[in-house]
Design a protein around this motif. Structure first.
Motif, PDB file in Angstrom:
ATOM      1  N   PRO A  35       0.548  -0.965  -0.211  1.00 29.08           N
ATOM      2  CA  PRO A  35      -0.033   0.259   0.290  1.00 29.08           C
ATOM      3  C   PRO A  35       1.203   1.270   0.102  1.00 29.08           C
ATOM      4  O   PRO A  35       2.150   1.384   0.472  1.00 29.08           O
ATOM      5  N   GLY A  36       0.536   2.449  -0.872  1.00 30.70           N
ATOM      6  CA  GLY A  36       1.255   3.266  -0.580  1.00 30.70           C
ATOM      7  C   GLY A  36       2.237   3.613  -1.618  1.00 30.70           C
ATOM      8  O   GLY A  36       3.436   4.584  -1.826  1.00 30.70           O
ATOM      9  N   SER A  37       2.475   2.517  -2.777  1.00 32.46           N
ATOM     10  CA  SER A  37       4.206   2.853  -3.554  1.00 32.46           C
ATOM     11  C   SER A  37       3.232   3.102  -4.206  1.00 32.46           C
ATOM     12  O   SER A  37       2.546   2.967  -4.422  1.00 32.46           O
ATOM     13  N   ASP A  38       4.884   3.348  -5.295  1.00 30.99           N
ATOM     14  CA  ASP A  38       4.568   4.008  -6.586  1.00 30.99           C
ATOM     15  C   ASP A  38       3.445   3.406  -7.416  1.00 30.99           C
ATOM     16  O   ASP A  38       2.779   3.763  -7.587  1.00 30.99           O
ATOM     17  N   ALA A  39       4.324   1.645  -7.328  1.00 32.25           N
ATOM     18  CA  ALA A  39       3.350   0.805  -8.443  1.00 32.25           C
ATOM     19  C   ALA A  39       2.169   0.687  -7.885  1.00 32.25           C
ATOM     20  O   ALA A  39       0.623   0.744  -8.689  1.00 32.25           O
ATOM     21  N   TYR A  40       1.627   0.989  -6.900  1.00 33.21           N
ATOM     22  CA  TYR A  40       0.409   0.586  -6.400  1.00 33.21           C
ATOM     23  C   TYR A  40      -0.443   1.834  -7.163  1.00 33.21           C
ATOM     24  O   TYR A  40      -2.222   1.380  -6.953  1.00 33.21           O
ATOM     25  N   ARG A  41       0.067   3.372  -6.229  1.00 36.64           N
ATOM     26  CA  ARG A  41      -0.883   4.175  -6.876  1.00 36.64           C
ATOM     27  C   ARG A  41      -0.657   4.104  -8.142  1.00 36.64           C
ATOM     28  O   ARG A  41      -1.832   5.150  -8.373  1.00 36.64           O
ATOM     29  N   GLU A  42      -0.372   3.456  -9.238  1.00 32.93           N
ATOM     30  CA  GLU A  42      -0.974   3.759 -10.348  1.00 32.93           C
ATOM     31  C   GLU A  42      -1.688   3.077 -11.156  1.00 32.93           C
ATOM     32  O   GLU A  42      -2.769   3.208 -11.624  1.00 32.93           O
ATOM     33  N   ILE A  43      -2.398   1.833  -9.596  1.00 27.69           N
ATOM     34  CA  ILE A  43      -3.623   1.101  -9.663  1.00 27.69           C
ATOM     35  C   ILE A  43      -4.641   2.043  -8.887  1.00 27.69           C
ATOM     36  O   ILE A  43      -5.778   2.595  -9.500  1.00 27.69           O
ATOM     37  N   ASN A  44      -4.815   2.900  -8.082  1.00 27.88           N
ATOM     38  CA  ASN A  44      -5.628   3.036  -6.787  1.00 27.88           C
ATOM     39  C   ASN A  44      -4.360   4.760  -6.580  1.00 27.88           C
ATOM     40  O   ASN A  44      -3.921   4.503  -5.469  1.00 27.88           O
ATOM     41  N   PRO A  45      -5.230   5.339  -6.701  1.00 32.31           N
ATOM     42  CA  PRO A  45      -3.679   6.497  -7.349  1.00 32.31           C
ATOM     43  C   PRO A  45      -3.797   7.025  -5.153  1.00 32.31           C
ATOM     44  O   PRO A  45      -3.108   7.738  -4.596  1.00 32.31           O
ATOM     45  N   ILE A  46      -5.052   6.731  -4.358  1.00 33.15           N
ATOM     46  CA  ILE A  46      -4.912   7.227  -3.383  1.00 33.15           C
ATOM     47  C   ILE A  46      -4.215   6.276  -2.672  1.00 33.15           C
ATOM     48  O   ILE A  46      -3.715   6.676  -1.731  1.00 33.15           O
ATOM     49  N   GLY A  47      -3.909   5.276  -2.972  1.00 34.17           N
ATOM     50  CA  GLY A  47      -2.401   3.983  -2.758  1.00 34.17           C
ATOM     51  C   GLY A  47      -3.004   3.045  -0.916  1.00 34.17           C
ATOM     52  O   GLY A  47      -2.460   2.783  -1.022  1.00 34.17           O
ATOM     53  N   LYS A  48      -4.201   3.250  -1.255  1.00 25.11           N
ATOM     54  CA  LYS A  48      -4.650   2.802   0.080  1.00 25.11           C
ATOM     55  C   LYS A  48      -5.283   1.432  -0.247  1.00 25.11           C
ATOM     56  O   LYS A  48      -6.229   1.213  -1.659  1.00 25.11           O
ATOM     57  N   ILE A  49      -5.581   0.204   0.419  1.00 21.16           N
ATOM     58  CA  ILE A  49      -6.614  -0.547   0.613  1.00 21.16           C
ATOM     59  C   ILE A  49      -7.499  -0.865   1.258  1.00 21.16           C
ATOM     60  O   ILE A  49      -7.608  -0.116   2.575  1.00 21.16           O
ATOM     61  N   PRO A  50      -8.441  -1.374   0.860  1.00 24.28           N
ATOM     62  CA  PRO A  50      -9.027  -1.795   0.175  1.00 24.28           C
ATOM     63  C   PRO A  50      -9.448  -1.447  -1.919  1.00 24.28           C
ATOM     64  O   PRO A  50      -9.499  -0.273  -1.006  1.00 24.28           O
ATOM     65  N   ALA A  51      -9.237  -1.898  -2.474  1.00 22.91           N
ATOM     66  CA  ALA A  51      -9.384  -0.923  -3.855  1.00 22.91           C
ATOM     67  C   ALA A  51      -9.963  -2.712  -5.002  1.00 22.91           C
ATOM     68  O   ALA A  51      -9.620  -3.077  -5.209  1.00 22.91           O
ATOM     69  N   LEU A  52     -11.156  -2.396  -5.860  1.00 24.92           N
ATOM     70  CA  LEU A  52     -11.529  -3.111  -6.378  1.00 24.92           C
ATOM     71  C   LEU A  52     -11.584  -2.936  -7.565  1.00 24.92           C
ATOM     72  O   LEU A  52     -11.845  -1.482  -8.620  1.00 24.92           O
TER      73      LEU A  52
END
Ligand SMILES: N[C@@H](CCC(=O)N[C@@H](CS)C(=O)NCC(=O)O)C(=O)O
Length: 217
Positions: A35-52
């Motif tokens: 969570p919070g990584s640059d790679a994950y922010r590409e998917i969810n800009p907020i960077g938090k989990i969960p995301a669908l």
């Protein structure tokens, strides 16, 4: 669809209860890079989990929004009461947890995982705040019960259960009390909600994840 998820997150646990209760089999994955990584922010800009992540490439972040999205997209069995006031009560309970009850509980977690940081005055202040919130919550639950917004499992229960999973475990480690012990309506809800198979499954998942987390602390 894919749910970005982690075993110990109370926010992800809400969604897993809903998925199990609705019989939805949606693949789950840890967020790439965490969570919070640059790679994950590409998917969810907020960077938090969960995301669908949806099949068309769009993403629904935030547990409460995911909950409503899943109800809209997969209406049966419904985890929203049909009667307008009961539905409003359910939404109020979800908002109450996010806005008022979860933050002071969350603030206690580091004192459990790292005892060297314990600050008795700060802990006492959190306990006082939580006492107010639990007293308020007993008046927001549906009086007839047995579940949070009436007779059947709703998003209110999905949101409240993970909170109380931690609320019944964290304060006692720090010298506080179990909030369900002295509040009969809360105790009746707690007893009832744990009987639901979807809740029992997530209870077991959280128990295992917490054991691993505290073992690693
Ligand atoms: N309001 C969010 C809160 C989600 C949240 O705080 N998730 C935590 C895990 S329990 C997280 O992703 N933390 C990582 C970060 O803040 O970078 C929701 O309801 O989904």
């Amino acid at each position: 669809m894919k749910l970005y998820d982690a075993p110990l997150s109370p926010f992800c646990a809400r969604v897993r209860i809903q998925l199990y209760a609705k019989g939805l089999e949606i693949p789950r994955a840890e967020p790439p890079g965490g969570p919070g990584s640059d790679a994950y922010r590409e998917i969810n800009p907020i960077g938090k989990i969960p995301a669908l992540a949806l099949d068309d490439g769009s993403v629904v972040p935030e547990s409460s929004v995911i909950g409503e999205y899943l109800e809209d997209r997969f209406p049966e069995p419904s985890l929203r009461p049909s009667e307008p006031f009961a539905r409003a009560r359910m939404r109020l309970l979800c908002r109450f947890v996010d806005t008022y009850a979860e933050p002071p509980l969350h603030a206690l977690f580091p004192y459990v995982t790292d005892p060297s940081t314990r600050d008795p005055a700060a802990i006492a202040a959190r306990f006082e705040e939580l006492t107010t919130r639990y007293d308020q919550l007993t008046r927001l639950l549906a009086p007839e019960g047995p579940l949070a917004a009436g007779p059947t499992l709703t998003l209110g229960d999905c949101t409240l259960f993970p909170l109380f999973f931690f609320a019944t475990r964290i304060p006692p480690v720090l010298g506080g009390s179990d909030p369900t012990a002295s509040r009969p309506r809360l105790a009746a809800w707690w007893e009832a909600v744990q009987q639901h198979p979807a809740v029992a499954k997530v209870d077991a998942e959280l128990t295992q994840a917490l054991r691993e987390r505290l073992g690693a602390a």
